[in-house]
Design a protein around this motif. Sequence first.
Motif, short mmCIF file in Angstrom:
data_model
loop_
_atom_site.label_atom_id
_atom_site.label_comp_id
_atom_site.label_asym_id
_atom_site.label_seq_id
_atom_site.Cartn_x
_atom_site.Cartn_y
_atom_site.Cartn_z
N ILE A 123 0.75 -1.36 0.01
CA ILE A 123 -0.08 0.00 -0.05
C ILE A 123 0.75 1.24 -0.10
CG2 ILE A 123 -1.59 1.53 1.32
CD1 ILE A 123 -2.92 -1.37 2.05
N SER A 124 2.04 1.17 0.63
CA SER A 124 2.66 2.50 0.97
C SER A 124 3.51 2.60 -0.86
CB SER A 124 3.85 2.22 1.74
OG SER A 124 3.59 1.98 3.03
N ARG A 125 3.67 1.55 -1.29
CA ARG A 125 4.32 2.07 -2.62
C ARG A 125 3.53 2.37 -3.61
NH1 ARG A 125 7.33 -3.19 -1.38
NH2 ARG A 125 9.22 -2.45 -0.49
N THR A 126 2.08 1.66 -3.62
CA THR A 126 1.23 2.07 -4.78
C THR A 126 0.25 3.18 -4.40
OG1 THR A 126 -0.55 0.53 -3.64
CG2 THR A 126 1.23 -0.37 -5.09
N GLY A 127 0.39 3.71 -3.15
CA GLY A 127 -0.39 4.53 -2.72
C GLY A 127 -1.95 4.19 -2.79
N GLY A 128 -2.26 2.81 -2.28
CA GLY A 128 -3.53 2.31 -2.29
C GLY A 128 -4.37 2.84 -1.20
N HIS A 129 -3.90 3.58 -0.13
CA HIS A 129 -4.66 3.95 0.90
C HIS A 129 -5.33 5.38 0.48
CE1 HIS A 129 -6.23 4.55 5.02
NE2 HIS A 129 -5.43 5.58 4.85
N VAL A 130 -6.58 5.26 -0.06
CA VAL A 130 -7.22 6.40 -0.34
C VAL A 130 -8.45 6.64 0.26
CG1 VAL A 130 -6.48 6.46 -2.89
CG2 VAL A 130 -8.44 5.25 -2.49
N ASN A 131 -9.26 5.54 0.78
CA ASN A 131 -10.67 5.33 1.54
C ASN A 131 -10.14 5.43 2.94
OD1 ASN A 131 -12.75 4.80 2.90
ND2 ASN A 131 -13.64 3.24 1.44
N PRO A 132 -10.73 6.67 3.79
CA PRO A 132 -10.29 7.01 5.04
C PRO A 132 -10.77 5.67 5.99
CG PRO A 132 -11.53 8.68 4.10
CD PRO A 132 -11.62 7.68 3.13
N LYS A 133 -11.72 4.97 5.50
CA LYS A 133 -12.17 3.62 6.30
C LYS A 133 -11.07 2.67 6.26
CE LYS A 133 -17.09 4.76 6.17
NZ LYS A 133 -18.38 4.03 5.83
N ASP A 134 -10.26 2.64 5.23
CA ASP A 134 -9.17 1.65 5.19
C ASP A 134 -8.32 1.88 6.21
OD1 ASP A 134 -10.65 0.38 2.96
OD2 ASP A 134 -9.41 1.63 1.56
N VAL A 135 -7.68 0.72 6.51
CA VAL A 135 -6.50 0.45 7.52
C VAL A 135 -5.32 1.18 6.83
CG1 VAL A 135 -5.07 -0.70 9.08
CG2 VAL A 135 -7.26 -1.40 8.75
N SER A 136 -4.55 2.09 7.41
CA SER A 136 -3.46 2.82 6.99
C SER A 136 -2.25 2.07 6.83
CB SER A 136 -3.11 4.31 7.88
OG SER A 136 -2.75 3.97 9.06
N PRO A 137 -1.06 2.39 6.11
CA PRO A 137 0.06 1.41 6.20
C PRO A 137 0.73 1.46 7.48
CG PRO A 137 0.08 2.98 4.19
CD PRO A 137 -1.41 3.36 4.92
N ASP A 138 0.65 2.67 8.36
CA ASP A 138 1.23 2.75 9.58
C ASP A 138 0.51 1.79 10.64
OD1 ASP A 138 3.19 4.50 8.79
OD2 ASP A 138 1.94 6.43 9.47
#
Length: 528
Positions: free
Chosen positions: A343-358
Amino acid sequence: MSSNSEHSELQNGPPEPESEPEAAAPVAVAAGPPAADPDPQLPDPIDAEVQQPPDAEISGEVQSVDADEAANSVPEAEISDESSGAAVQLNQEAESDSKLAAAEGNRTFTMRELLNELKNGDANDNDGRDVDTPRSLANSEQQIEQNNAAMELINSVTGLDEEGRSRQRILTFAAKRYATALERNPDDYDALYNWALVLQESADNVNPESSSPSKDALLEEACRKYEEATRLCPTLNDAYYNWAIAISDRAKMRGRTKEAEELWKQATKNYEKAVQLNWNSPQALNNWGLALQELSAIVPAREKQTIVKTAIGKFRSAIQLQFDFHRAIYNLGTVLYGLAEDISRTGGHVNPKDVSPDELYSQSAIYIAAAHALKPNYSVYTSALKLVRSMLPLPYLKVGYLTAPPIGNPVAPHSDWKRSQFALNQEGLQQISFEQRHSSASLSSKSGDMQNGKAAIRIDVPDIVSISACADLTLPPGAGLCIDTISGPIFLVAESWESLDGWLDAIRLVYTIFARGKSDVLAGIIIA
């Protein structure tokens, strides 16, 4: 049995002492960044285990539990990696009088029985169970031809050393027994299954410097035997399990190719079938997760995260069956780490409900720290912990928000429940303030029972009776959590169902570590 750097062990039957899995060359869980700036790498996940048919005296599966741990294991409310060695243990630790209970077919022999019969030269005992039928007579010539082809493969195997050659002689003797049984009765699915185990073990005994036969040819023949055995007996769950391991080993020989992708898909289907037939198998769930993890590295990017999330579910299910299953705990940590990297590489975290990479990195660190606490001498876990320890919310194992009722009033109106921060360490779970999070690593001080001058919720690990998800109309909307203690139940509400899974696992792991007498190891991780 082991194959190169991978570790495998007897899965059914009496538990045997575990040896430390050898540390393999670190392999990135997700695709690496430019070579000039390589990302940290976790050691390989721990791999698959070959499953033996259980002896009649054993009920269920003794799944991947150390001999020294079996007596003290936490009550089930597990843990494998897919040790790809596909080694077949012919019940070496079983008592000589142990027998497989079956209505028909050829019974499974222990290693001691095989040795005794080799010594006595009794290679033709059929236990009075072989039956000549019109069908078996009609198919005799075809069966002999198939048997000869398989025996030719087994006879060509040369062991790596004297011990390997001695073991191969026993395997060859066993194969002759099963060939004889099948010539008398081609529908003897037990003989087919046991012969497949012999072929699978022989594959692990192949000398890599030998040109004939190939390990792949032996595994392919084992797969044919498993397929035929399951055709004759569709409920033979052990056959589906070991068949999946044989397929997985064949897939590993093919790298990240289309052929390997198809084999991994076949392996996942067989693990699924094994779990359907025996849901109480943490090893099968763990290995299913590993096969999915391997598959995710080959499929197109658009399919990867879906497969990875499915793998996470399998590892979590394995842990829920056996809380001290350190291999599944570690594997869950590695797959979460890989998802965070991706996710960090692809920038896949766009939905606020998704779990963040951190958050994924922090979750990964929790599972790896727990695996290390349960098995502090495993060098693989130690190496991985060095990489992820800084991702923990030190000096705690987990910190996050939960909605809690006023102290002493668990059925208070929903408007009185407040969202506040909780911290978990080796001592327990406690409501904390921002200042407490950064000032104290202990929950045992008297001041720790207060938050901004008010009483705070505190649950000590020794007081915990059980932890479970909870759906109760008296709770505010959300993902309910019930922690039953010796003083009564305590109800909390997590921010999401995904968050609830994390809290359930973390609290259960801390309790398991406490029950195993390893709390000091966990304290050393998060406080040192």
